[in-house]
Design an enzyme around this catalytic site. Structure first.
Site, PDB file in Angstrom:
ATOM      1  N   GLY A   1       0.839  -1.196   0.000  1.00  0.00           N
ATOM      2  CA  GLY A   1       0.000   0.000   0.000  1.00  0.00           C
ATOM      3  C   GLY A   1       0.874   1.247   0.000  1.00  0.00           C
ATOM      4  CB  CYS A   2      -0.015   4.759  -0.599  1.00  0.00           C
ATOM      5  SG  CYS A   2      -1.540   4.869   0.358  1.00  0.00           S
ATOM      6  CE1 TYR A   3      -0.991   7.932   4.558  1.00  0.00           C
ATOM      7  CE2 TYR A   3      -2.748   6.312   4.450  1.00  0.00           C
ATOM      8  CZ  TYR A   3      -2.337   7.628   4.488  1.00  0.00           C
ATOM      9  OH  TYR A   3      -3.277   8.640   4.439  1.00  0.00           O
ATOM     10  CB  THR A   4       2.483  -0.262   3.690  1.00  0.00           C
ATOM     11  OG1 THR A   4       1.903  -0.299   2.391  1.00  0.00           O
ATOM     12  CG2 THR A   4       1.395  -0.317   4.726  1.00  0.00           C
ATOM     13  CB  THR A   5       5.513   2.370  -0.270  1.00  0.00           C
ATOM     14  OG1 THR A   5       4.964   1.191  -0.849  1.00  0.00           O
ATOM     15  CG2 THR A   5       6.776   2.762  -1.019  1.00  0.00           C
TER      16      THR A   5
END
Lengths: 346, 346, 346, 346
Positions: free
Chosen positions: B149-153
Site C-alpha cells: 500500500g501507499c503508507y506502507t511504502t
C-alpha cells in the site's frame, strides 16, 4: 458606553489587516487609526481591495495611532515592539503585541531564538502572556499583552487538560503541526509562489522553529516542570488554519474515559474551545475565519500513546482574534464580544 | 524481444487507470487487455477523457484479460484477488496484486483488519511482498507479488537504514502521515466532495488504519523483532502524494553523521530513492507523477529524537509505479525500465 | 422590537445552511426552526460540524417550521416550493423561495426549462422577483419573493446601467461565467470529486443552462425589449464565487466616460454593489463570504466592444445573503441589516 | 543516428526548465548544455529539487550553450533573443525562440506592444512562426523558429477549421481565456502569492494583452483578411492549463453538422489536436503535462453564435512541448517523437 478607540500599527500586514476586518463586527470598539511604514498615506483598501467601502481608513504615522487610540495593537516585525510598548506605557495606553518581543520570559532564550535583547526589563515584567484559556486572570491586571503565536496557541490548547491532570508524560511530547500559508505573511517568496506551493507539502524548520521555546514555556507553566518538546511544522497549500497533531505517552492506569472527562470539564465553559465528541477529529475546515479552537483526543492503546489534535485559524485564534479576545478582557467586556460567528462549512 | 503482454483487472479505478497510463511509456511492455466490472464494454477513455486517443482500450471480462496476458495486475477491492491469483497460478501467469489480500503474512491479522480469510494458504506461501528496496531477491523467485500500500511504502523507506543499523529504538515509533485524496479512490464521497475537502485538513482513522499491521510487519522483518507503531493518517486537499513524518528515539551515542552515512550507503544505488542533502526536507511537490521516494532526515538533539520524512506519489511509488517496478523484476528487466522520468517542478 | 422569527425549509443543503450561518449575525432576526427531509431529527451541526455550539438547531418537519416562523425561506429542489408557498400564503406568512419555481413569469418557459407547471397561477401573480437593485419597490409590496439564482444576479448587475442608458446593443450579448463548485450543491458527484475538479476547468451546459431564460427575462424588463443572450457557464476549482465576464457591442458615440458616469450614478447608493475604479477588475477573491457584488467595466475601442465584469459570492449575494436582503425589505428594515461585513482578503 | 544536441538558454525559468524536463523522455535528442544568468554555476536541480538525479546539469554561459549544441532553445525575457539568433544564424545552428522577438511580422506592432525594434530585418525574414498545425511546411525550410505564446496557440487552434471554411464571421470574435499561473513565470509577485490567488479569479490586461496582435496575425493569415478580436485573459488558481472559450457569429446556413465535419476533417490527422465528440467540452484537466490541444465546439442556435473551446497545457503545447515539436520538424523527425504521453486523469 463609548466605544473603545482602537489603533493598529502595522495594519497592512496580514495580522494587522485581519484585526481591522474583525473589528468591523465588534459592537463596542471602533478602528480609530492605522499605520503602515510601507503604505503611509494610502488607504487600507488600496492594499486590500476586498476592504473597499467597508474599511477605507488611510495609513497614518505610528505616532498618530498612539495619539488617537485607547488600545494599540502592534503587528510588527519582531524587535520593533519594545519601543512602542514603552511609549504606550508612558501614556498609559493598553498595548497588545502580536509580535514575539514580550512572549518569552527569558531574555536568554529571546537572544538565542530571535537575536535581540530586552531593552527595558520593567516592561517585560509588566507584560502578560495572552493565552486567555490559561492566563485570563493575569491578563486582567496588565496593560501590556504578549499575544501568542499561532502554533503556540494550538499546541498548548491540545494538551492543557491532560497535562494539568498529570495524565501524560511531559517528556517525549511530539507536536507535528501543519499550517496554512498566511502564517508566512504578505510578502511574496519562492516557497509561497502559487505554482510551487500548490499541490505540495513539506516540513520546514524541522525541530528548529522559533515557536519551540514559547510552547515549552507555556507547557512548563502548566505543570511547573521544565518541558521539552519536538516540534515539526509543515507548510500546507491552504490559506488558513493550523492542525496540531500532538503525541504523548500515557501514564499507567489512565483511560480514555478519564481523559475525555478531563477535557470536558476543562473546556466546558470556554467560549472558544470546542471539545469534539468521541471519534471525531478536528478539521481546519470547521474553524476557518473564526476564533474557535477545536480539540479532539484519541488513545492508541496498542502503544500507550495519547493523541490530541487541535485546529485553529492561524489568523484569528492564532493572531488577530485572540488579540481582540485579550482586548475584551483588558476592557472588562465579555470575552466573546464581537468574535462569535458561525464558521463557513464550505 | 517480444513485449510483455500486460492485463489490468479493475482498470477503471484510480490504481488500475494509473497502471495503464504509466505502461504507455514502457518500451518493453504493452497493454494487452483490461477489465472493469462497472464499465464492461466501454473504452477506458470514456471513463477518463484524458486518455482519449492514447489509451482507448475497451474493458473486457476478467477471463479475457487473463487469457491475453503474460502478467495480470489486479486493482480490485480487498477480498477479490485470491480467486484471481489462483487462476493465474494455475495458468502459470505472473500476478501482481495491488490489493491487500496477500500483503499480511498472518491470517489472523488479515481477519482482524480486513475481516476475511486465506482461502488457499499455498498461494499465500508463494506470494512475496513487493517492496523492491527490501525484498527484491525474493521477488525474483515468485510469480505472485503482493504490491504494498501507499503508507506502507512511505513509512518503511523513511526508516529502513536507521532500523537496519540499530540506530533508533524500535519501540515508540510514530508515523504522522499526510495523503493526497486520490488514495481514497474514484468513488465520490462527502469527505472528498470538493467544497468540503478544499481548504481543509484533518486526521482520519486515528491509530486504527488498516495499513498499521502491514507497516509493522515490514519493520519487524527489518529488525527481526516485533514492531509496534503509532500511525495517524491525515487527508490533504491535494490530488497526489504522501508525506510521512516519522519520529523515533535515538539510541545513545548515535550522531547525525552516523545516520547520514547509513542512509547514503543504503540508498546510494537505489534507482528510485533519493536521499536529500542535509537541511533539505522532502516535499510531495518534488515527486509527483513519478516513482521516486525522497527521504530526508533530521536529529532533534534537544530531545534525542530522530525525524525521518519521506515523500512518494501515492498512485505511483505507492501503487501503480511500484507494481510496474515489480513486473520489471519478475521479467528480468532493469528495475527502472519505463519508469524513469523528471518530476514536474510546477 | 421583537426579533423576526425565521424558518428554513431545506436547511441542510448548502443554500439553507448558509442562511442559518448568516442569520447568526443578524441583530433583528432569529432562527426559529429548520427542516430537512434527509436529516430530520438531527442537529444541523451533525451535518456541518463547523456549526457546533453556534448553530445546533435540530431539523423538524416542514409543518413545524411554518408554524413557528414569521418568514419561511425555502431551499428546496426545483418543483417543491409551490405547495409550500400556498401554505404560507394561506397563513399569511412571508415566503422567500431560493428555488426556481416562481422566478419565471412565463409558464411556458418554466415548462421548457424545468419541465413543470404553475399549479396555482394566483400565487405566481403575487410573487415578485427578488433582485433588490432592480425591483425593491415591488418587493416591498409582496409576501412571496422569488430569490434569483446566482448567475442571474451576477450577469444583470454587470449590465444594468449600460442597458438602462441604452449605451449597448441588446442583441449579441455574451455572458462567459465562471462559478465555484458550491453552486452545484452538497451532493457528491464525479465532476465535483476533488481529484477530478482540482486543477481543472471546463465549460458545462454550454448555451443550454436553465439560468438563460431567467437572465433574459431580467434584461428584457430593464429595456422593455425581448433580450436574447449567449450564456456559457464554467466550473471553477474554488469553493465560492461567480465571475461574470459580459460582452456587448457599444452603440456609436458612447465613450468610456459616459459609461463610467452611468455606472457611478446608478450604483452610488447601492449598499452591496461596489463599482470599481478605472483599470481595476472584479475578483471573486474580494467578495467571498459577503453580500457584495463588485462591478468593473472596460471598453475595447479597437473592436467597439463593451466588457463588464462582475463578481459575487454565489452562496451569499447569489443565494442566502440576497434572500436575507429581501427579508430585510419585506420587514421594513434597512437593507444591509446583518449583512454588512468586511470580506476576508486572504 | 546520433542524438541531437540541445542547448537551453534561460533554463531556470519555467519554460526553460520544462524543455529540460520534456527532453529527458526524447529518444533522439539529449540536453547538451544549459545557461542561466541568475544561476550560473548552479545545477538545475538546485533550483528545482524535483529534478535531482535526473536532470542535474550545471548552468554554463550562453556562449558555452551555443558552442555545444545543434539547436538552441531560448527562453529569455522579451528583447534578448535577437542577438542570440544572429549568433546562431552565423554559426548555422538551429534556433527556437520561446520569446516574442520574432513572432510579429510587423515591426510597428512589435514596437507598439513590446517597445522594441527589429535590430536585423534579415533575421526576421528568415524566421517562421512555429504553429505546426498551420505552418509546418514553412517550418521545415527555416532554422529560426518563433515559437508561439500560450494564448496564441489555444485561440487559433479553436477557430482554424471554422475560419478556413468561412463558416463564421471574422468580425466580432471574442476570446475569453483562462490561464493557470505558471504562465506568469517563476518570479514571485503579489498576484501569484498563494493566499491572494488561491480561491480567487479575475480578468487582467482586459483587451490590452500583448498576445492580441499575435492572435490577430495568425487569424489574418488563415483567412487572408485583417482580423480583429476582443481578447480577455483571466488568471486561474491552478498551476497549468489554458481554456480558451471563443465566440463568433455563425454565417447564414451553416449548421452544427457542417462545422463538426470541418473540424473532423481538419484535425483528423493532427497528432496533438483531439477534436471532442458532440456534447463534450474541453477541460484543462485532460491535457495537463502533455502536448495535446483538446478542441470542442457548440452552436447556440437561439442566438446564431458559434462557440469553440480549446484546452492546452500552457507550459507544454503553449511553450516547451510545441518548441520540441518544432525541433522535431526542423530535424526531420516524426512530429510526435518524445512528446506522446497519456495525460494524468487525476
Amino acid at each position: 458606553m463609548e466605544k473603545i478607540k482602537v489603533g493598529v500599527v502595522g495594519a497592512t500586514g496580514y495580522a494587522g489587516a485581519e484585526i481591522c476586518r474583525l473589528l468591523y463586527a465588534h459592537p463596542m470598539a471602533e478602528l480609530a487609526a492605522i499605520s503602515s511604514v510601507s503604505f503611509e498615506g494610502m488607504a487600507l483598501s488600496d492594499v486590500y481591495p476586498a476592504y473597499r467601502e467597508v474599511c477605507d481608513l488611510v495609513c497614518e504615522t505610528q505616532a498618530d495611532v498612539v495619539e488617537k487610540s485607547d488600545v494599540i495593537f502592534a503587528a510588527l516585525p519582531h524587535g520593533l515592539s519594545q519601543e512602542l510598548a514603552a511609549e504606550c506605557d508612558a501614556k498609559n495606553k493598553a498595548f497588545i503585541d502580536l509580535g514575539a518581543d514580550f512572549r518569552l520570559e527569558s531574555e536568554e532564550e529571546y537572544k538565542t531564538w530571535y537575536g535581540g535583547t530586552f531593552t527595558d526589563k520593567s516592561l517585560h515584567q509588566k507584560a502578560v502572556y495572552g493565552l486567555p484559556e490559561l492566563f485570563r486572570e493575569q491578563i486582567k491586571t496588565t496593560k501590556i499583552v504578549a499575544n501568542p503565536g499561532c502554533y503556540t496557541t494550538a499546541v498548548p490548547l491540545a494538551l492543557v487538560p491532560a497535562l494539568e491532570m498529570g495524565y501524560i508524560e511531559q517528556v517525549g511530547i511530539i507536536a507535528d503541526c501543519k499550517s496554512g500559508v498566511t502564517g508566512a505573511g504578505r510578502k511574496p517568496a519562492q516557497n509561497s509562489h502559487f505554482p510551487e506551493l500548490n499541490e505540495g507539502l513539506s516540513a520546514y524548520k524541522v525541530a528548529s522553529h522559533r515557536h519551540t521555546p514559547e510552547i515549552e514555556q507555556t507547557l512548563s507553566r502548566i505543570t511547573g516542570k521544565k518541558a521539552c518538546i519536538t516540534f515539526v511544522p509543515h507548510l500546507l497549500p491552504v490559506n488558513r488554519g493550523i492542525l496540531a497533531t500532538c503525541y504523548a505517552r500515557l501514564k499507567d492506569g489512565v483511560t480514555e474515559e478519564m481523559l475525555r472527562a478531563a477535557y470536558e470539564a476543562r473546556y466546558n465553559h470556554e467560549p472558544f474551545v470546542r471539545f469534539l465528541p468521541k471519534g471525531k477529529s478536528a478539521d481546519i475546515h470547521n474553524i476557518k475565519y473564526t476564533n474557535f479552537c477545536d480539540v479532539s483526543i484519541f488513545v492508541d492503546s496498542r502503544t500507550g500513546t495519547f493523541i490530541a489534535i487541535s485546529a485553529i485559524d492561524n489568523m484569528v485564534k492564532g493572531a488577530a482574534g485572540q488579540a481582540i479576545q485579550n482586548m475584551n478582557i483588558l476592557f472588562g467586556l465579555s470575552e466573546a464580544t464581537g468574535l462569535m460567528q458561525v464558521p463557513p462549512a464550505f
